[in-house]
Each structure stands twice: as C-alpha cells, then as structure tokens.
Design an enzyme around this catalytic site. Structure first.
Site, PDB file in Angstrom:
ATOM      1  N   HIS A   1       0.850  -1.202   0.000  1.00  0.00           N
ATOM      2  CA  HIS A   1       0.000   0.000   0.000  1.00  0.00           C
ATOM      3  C   HIS A   1       0.876   1.240   0.000  1.00  0.00           C
ATOM      4  O   HIS A   1       2.019   1.199   0.447  1.00  0.00           O
ATOM      5  CB  HIS A   1      -0.949   0.001   1.203  1.00  0.00           C
ATOM      6  CG  HIS A   1      -0.268  -0.228   2.512  1.00  0.00           C
ATOM      7  ND1 HIS A   1       0.102  -1.486   2.943  1.00  0.00           N
ATOM      8  CD2 HIS A   1       0.140   0.627   3.472  1.00  0.00           C
ATOM      9  CE1 HIS A   1       0.696  -1.399   4.110  1.00  0.00           C
ATOM     10  NE2 HIS A   1       0.749  -0.120   4.464  1.00  0.00           N
TER      11      HIS A   1
ATOM     12  N   HIS B   1       0.922   5.116   1.416  1.00  0.00           N
ATOM     13  CA  HIS B   1       0.321   6.159   2.249  1.00  0.00           C
ATOM     14  C   HIS B   1       0.372   7.481   1.484  1.00  0.00           C
ATOM     15  O   HIS B   1       1.400   7.808   0.869  1.00  0.00           O
ATOM     16  CB  HIS B   1       1.123   6.343   3.542  1.00  0.00           C
ATOM     17  CG  HIS B   1       1.095   5.157   4.458  1.00  0.00           C
ATOM     18  ND1 HIS B   1       0.198   5.033   5.480  1.00  0.00           N
ATOM     19  CD2 HIS B   1       1.870   4.044   4.508  1.00  0.00           C
ATOM     20  CE1 HIS B   1       0.421   3.895   6.135  1.00  0.00           C
ATOM     21  NE2 HIS B   1       1.433   3.272   5.561  1.00  0.00           N
TER      22      HIS B   1
HETATM   23  P1  AMP Z   1       1.985   0.112   7.322  1.00  0.00           P
HETATM   24  O1  AMP Z   1       2.536   0.361   8.713  1.00  0.00           O
HETATM   25  O2  AMP Z   1       2.687   0.881   6.258  1.00  0.00           O
HETATM   26  O3  AMP Z   1       1.863  -1.361   7.027  1.00  0.00           O
HETATM   27  O4  AMP Z   1       0.531   0.745   7.355  1.00  0.00           O
HETATM   28  C1  AMP Z   1      -0.627   0.074   7.648  1.00  0.00           C
HETATM   29  C2  AMP Z   1      -1.689   1.148   7.767  1.00  0.00           C
HETATM   30  O5  AMP Z   1      -2.947   0.558   7.574  1.00  0.00           O
HETATM   31  C3  AMP Z   1      -1.731   1.852   9.135  1.00  0.00           C
HETATM   32  O6  AMP Z   1      -1.568   3.251   8.944  1.00  0.00           O
HETATM   33  C4  AMP Z   1      -3.099   1.492   9.680  1.00  0.00           C
HETATM   34  O7  AMP Z   1      -3.690   2.551  10.406  1.00  0.00           O
HETATM   35  C5  AMP Z   1      -3.884   1.188   8.408  1.00  0.00           C
HETATM   36  N1  AMP Z   1      -4.985   0.257   8.577  1.00  0.00           N
HETATM   37  C6  AMP Z   1      -4.960  -0.954   9.167  1.00  0.00           C
HETATM   38  N2  AMP Z   1      -6.166  -1.545   9.106  1.00  0.00           N
HETATM   39  C7  AMP Z   1      -6.975  -0.686   8.446  1.00  0.00           C
HETATM   40  C8  AMP Z   1      -8.357  -0.700   8.067  1.00  0.00           C
HETATM   41  N3  AMP Z   1      -9.158  -1.731   8.366  1.00  0.00           N
HETATM   42  N4  AMP Z   1      -8.856   0.358   7.393  1.00  0.00           N
HETATM   43  C9  AMP Z   1      -8.063   1.414   7.100  1.00  0.00           C
HETATM   44  N5  AMP Z   1      -6.756   1.490   7.433  1.00  0.00           N
HETATM   45  C10 AMP Z   1      -6.226   0.471   8.103  1.00  0.00           C
END
Ligand code: AMP
Ligand code: ZN
Length: 138
Positions: free
Chosen positions: A100, A102
C-alpha cells in the site's frame, strides 16, 4: 485475492471503507488511524505483499493514481505538501503485508514525520555503493 488478507477484502469492497477513489487496479481509502485528517492509503486490488513483488503495469497505474489523489488532497484540504510513504518489511515499519502507499497531507511545521540526520560518503564510496546496487538490477 489472498485468504485472510484484510486489504484484499477492503480493496474488493467486501469490507466497507471510506473510499476516495476506485478503478479496476486499486482502491484509495482513508487510513483508519490517520497521521493527519485526510491521510489515505492506496490498495492495489491484486495482492502483492510488498514492492519486491509488484508488476510493472500495477506499479505504473498506482503511482499515477497516487499523483491524482495527492493533487485532489492539496486542493481539498489546503495542505502545504504531501508525503507518499510506502513501507516494505517490518524493519521499514510495514505492519499490513499487502502493498500500500500512504498519501499524507502535510502542513508547515506539523512535525509529523521525523527527518534523519544526514550522513556522508568517503571518497569513492558513493560510486562503489551505486555500482553494487546496479549489479543486482534485474
Ligand atoms: P503500514 O505500517 O505501512 O503497514 O501501514 C498500515 C496502515 O494501515 C496503518 O496506517 C493502519 O492505520 C492502516 N490500517 C490498518 N487496518 C486498516 C483498516 N481496516 N482500514 C483502514 N486502514 C487500516
Ligand atoms: Zn492482500
């Protein structure tokens, strides 16, 4: 779609999300625990665990989509800048193992992301490191 992958399910629309944008390649949603209001994450619909697995077509499409969402975010939120952040592996801060990007709105002096102390190279070292990486390019 990978079993038990929450981002596969969100990208496919099986789990509801605050969606900003969707096309055949990806879905862009608001992060559930935002660094700032408007913080979004772009999820490809195909499952790639990280950047090491992504294909050329998806890579091109999602960067273009990220640029469009970033422009919309700047206009809508009046932010001063945008960070694209993409974590690969636990050491790099990845917590959800479906690739993903950000998309984070930034305001002057918001102090949101840490800056690093600038390092340096010894004579000839930069060329050596560049060559070492280049040798592994596929
Ligand atoms: P990373 O640390 O780059 O793997 O980021 C994962 C991101 O996904 C974090 O910023 C979380 O807040 C976000 N996240 C996890 N679960 C969900 C969800 N169900 N809906 C939206 N964002 C999510
Ligand atoms: Zn997935």
């Amino acid at each position: 779609m990978q079993e038990n992958c929450i981002f596969c399910k969100i990208a496919a629309g099986e789990i509801p999300s605050a969606t900003i944008y969707e096309d055949e390649v990806c879905r862009v949603i608001l992060d559930i625990a935002p660094a700032a209001k408007g913080h979004a994450i772009l999820l490809p619909k195909k499952h790639f665990a990280n950047i090491f697995e992504i294909d050329k077509e998806t890579a091109g499409s999602i960067l273009y989509t990220a640029s469009r969402v970033a422009a919309a975010m700047k206009e809508a939120l009046g932010c001063d800048g945008i960070n694209l952040l993409q974590n690969n592996g636990p050491a790099a801060g990845q917590t959800v193992f479906h690739l993903h990007i950000h998309i984070i709105p930034r305001f002057e002096n918001d102090g949101l992301l840490p800056t690093w102390e600038q390092g340096s190279y010894a004579d000839g070292e930069a060329a050596e490191v560049a060559q070492k990486i280049q040798n592994c390019l596929k």
